[in-house]
Design a protein around this motif. Sequence first.
Motif, mmCIF file in Angstrom:
data_model
loop_
_atom_site.group_PDB
_atom_site.id
_atom_site.type_symbol
_atom_site.label_atom_id
_atom_site.label_comp_id
_atom_site.label_asym_id
_atom_site.label_seq_id
_atom_site.Cartn_x
_atom_site.Cartn_y
_atom_site.Cartn_z
ATOM 1 N N ARG A 57 -10.860 -0.814 5.546
ATOM 2 C CA ARG A 57 -9.954 -1.074 6.666
ATOM 3 C C ARG A 57 -8.704 -1.813 6.188
ATOM 4 O O ARG A 57 -7.579 -1.398 6.429
ATOM 5 C CB ARG A 57 -10.691 -1.906 7.723
ATOM 6 N N GLU A 58 -8.924 -2.905 5.435
ATOM 7 C CA GLU A 58 -7.809 -3.794 5.111
ATOM 8 C C GLU A 58 -7.002 -3.326 3.889
ATOM 9 O O GLU A 58 -5.872 -3.745 3.707
ATOM 10 C CB GLU A 58 -8.334 -5.219 4.873
ATOM 11 N N MET A 59 -7.600 -2.469 3.065
ATOM 12 C CA MET A 59 -6.874 -1.997 1.873
ATOM 13 C C MET A 59 -6.644 -0.492 1.956
ATOM 14 O O MET A 59 -6.413 0.168 0.930
ATOM 15 C CB MET A 59 -7.654 -2.375 0.601
ATOM 16 N N ASP A 60 -6.686 0.029 3.169
ATOM 17 C CA ASP A 60 -6.498 1.465 3.384
ATOM 18 C C ASP A 60 -5.179 1.920 2.755
ATOM 19 O O ASP A 60 -4.146 1.276 2.915
ATOM 20 C CB ASP A 60 -6.492 1.742 4.903
ATOM 21 N N GLY A 61 -5.241 3.011 2.006
ATOM 22 C CA GLY A 61 -4.036 3.514 1.328
ATOM 23 C C GLY A 61 -3.911 2.973 -0.092
ATOM 24 O O GLY A 61 -3.241 3.559 -0.934
ATOM 25 N N THR A 62 -4.583 1.832 -0.359
ATOM 26 C CA THR A 62 -4.531 1.220 -1.702
ATOM 27 C C THR A 62 -5.860 1.388 -2.422
ATOM 28 O O THR A 62 -5.907 1.756 -3.594
ATOM 29 C CB THR A 62 -4.236 -0.300 -1.583
ATOM 30 N N ALA A 63 -6.941 1.076 -1.706
ATOM 31 C CA ALA A 63 -8.263 1.129 -2.334
ATOM 32 C C ALA A 63 -9.258 1.762 -1.375
ATOM 33 O O ALA A 63 -9.052 1.764 -0.152
ATOM 34 C CB ALA A 63 -8.732 -0.274 -2.713
ATOM 35 N N CYS A 64 -10.319 2.287 -1.938
ATOM 36 C CA CYS A 64 -11.330 2.974 -1.139
ATOM 37 C C CYS A 64 -12.689 2.666 -1.756
ATOM 38 O O CYS A 64 -12.879 2.873 -2.956
ATOM 39 C CB CYS A 64 -11.051 4.479 -1.193
ATOM 40 N N MET A 65 -13.607 2.126 -0.955
ATOM 41 C CA MET A 65 -14.918 1.779 -1.517
ATOM 42 C C MET A 65 -15.990 2.757 -1.058
ATOM 43 O O MET A 65 -16.097 3.095 0.123
ATOM 44 C CB MET A 65 -15.313 0.360 -1.120
ATOM 45 N N LEU A 66 -16.777 3.203 -2.030
ATOM 46 C CA LEU A 66 -17.927 4.064 -1.764
ATOM 47 C C LEU A 66 -19.180 3.303 -2.159
ATOM 48 O O LEU A 66 -19.218 2.704 -3.242
ATOM 49 C CB LEU A 66 -17.843 5.351 -2.583
ATOM 50 N N VAL A 67 -20.193 3.319 -1.297
ATOM 51 C CA VAL A 67 -21.437 2.595 -1.595
ATOM 52 C C VAL A 67 -22.561 3.600 -1.812
ATOM 53 O O VAL A 67 -22.715 4.546 -1.033
ATOM 54 C CB VAL A 67 -21.805 1.636 -0.434
ATOM 55 N N PHE A 68 -23.333 3.380 -2.853
ATOM 56 C CA PHE A 68 -24.467 4.251 -3.177
ATOM 57 C C PHE A 68 -25.738 3.408 -3.188
ATOM 58 O O PHE A 68 -26.042 2.757 -4.194
ATOM 59 C CB PHE A 68 -24.238 4.926 -4.533
#
Length: 331
Positions: A57-68
């Motif tokens: 949400r807060e780093m949208d456009g800069t970073a993207c987190m995927l959880v496995f």
Amino acid sequence: MKTFYPAVLMLGLFGAPAFAQATCEPGETVIKFSHVVAAEGHPKGEMATALAARVNREMDGTACMLVFPMSELYDDNDVMEAILLGDVHLAAPSVSKLENYTFQYRVFDLPFLFDDMDAVQRFVGGPMGQDLLDAMSDYGFAGLGYLFNGLKQFSASRPLLVPGDAEGLTFRVQASDVATSMVEALAARARQLPFEEVRAALQKGLVDGQENTWSNIYTAGFYEFQEEVTATNHQLLVYLVVTSKEWLDSLDSDVRLQFLSILGEVIEAANMRADGINQASRQRIVEAGGTVRELTGDQRRQWRSVMAPVWDEYETMIGVDLIDAAIAAND
Ligand code: LMR
């Protein structure tokens, strides 16, 4: 704007709800977080989900987190190498499993060391606990924080009230020499198994018992094959949130600062929730028909005294100063 889709159908062992995975957009720094436990109802699983929600949400456009979750990508044996190779960027293994890199984390494994989680908080917040975050820097790792699960409980198919009740049984332990010594001090056998193999090992009778936190015993379904759980509270399960120095240094400084600030806040919130999650898991085990036994003061003293030689065995490797600082945190 990110979209989320239930790419990972976390039906898992208990029909847990679908786990919403983000779709990353071109240009975003992808941050993969791999762990071995349930995505919900677990201190680590919920922390990872909360972290991803905030980053996305807060780093949208800069970073993207995927959880496995649930060892879907790596188990704890492989994840450290995967971090160094840059295949994943974040993990939170139990510190007990980091013996290949440092003996110092063994301090957390000494049985009956910490009186409660407040003492753990004081120790990790103090100078020695903070220095320990860097204990694996020679290998290229950066410790970013301690994530709490809680204290561990022994279980088996028969009541375990005094140490002698465990004699001759085989218990699953994590990949940790201290845990092995602890179980052997009970005149029992220890079998080191990866987390994802424990439920099947209990089901097939390859091991007679296990020791873990309420949240692991419940969410991984160990209780289904263990009629008896004793609230021994004998040893801590704490995780190191870890990444590679190379990856961390590769981030632009403002991106790194924002990410670390979010991570710090999420860890702090998760640590405040961990005990409640474990107590809820304990309650669910009872509701599912499991027997949970409490130790009397005298029984607890017996467990403590049988395991005391483990301290002597590991004292030199860990360092007396470190052990003293941990003991002092109980005051
Ligand atoms: C275990 O292997 O029992 C734990 O380290 C699993 C976990 O991550 O809580």
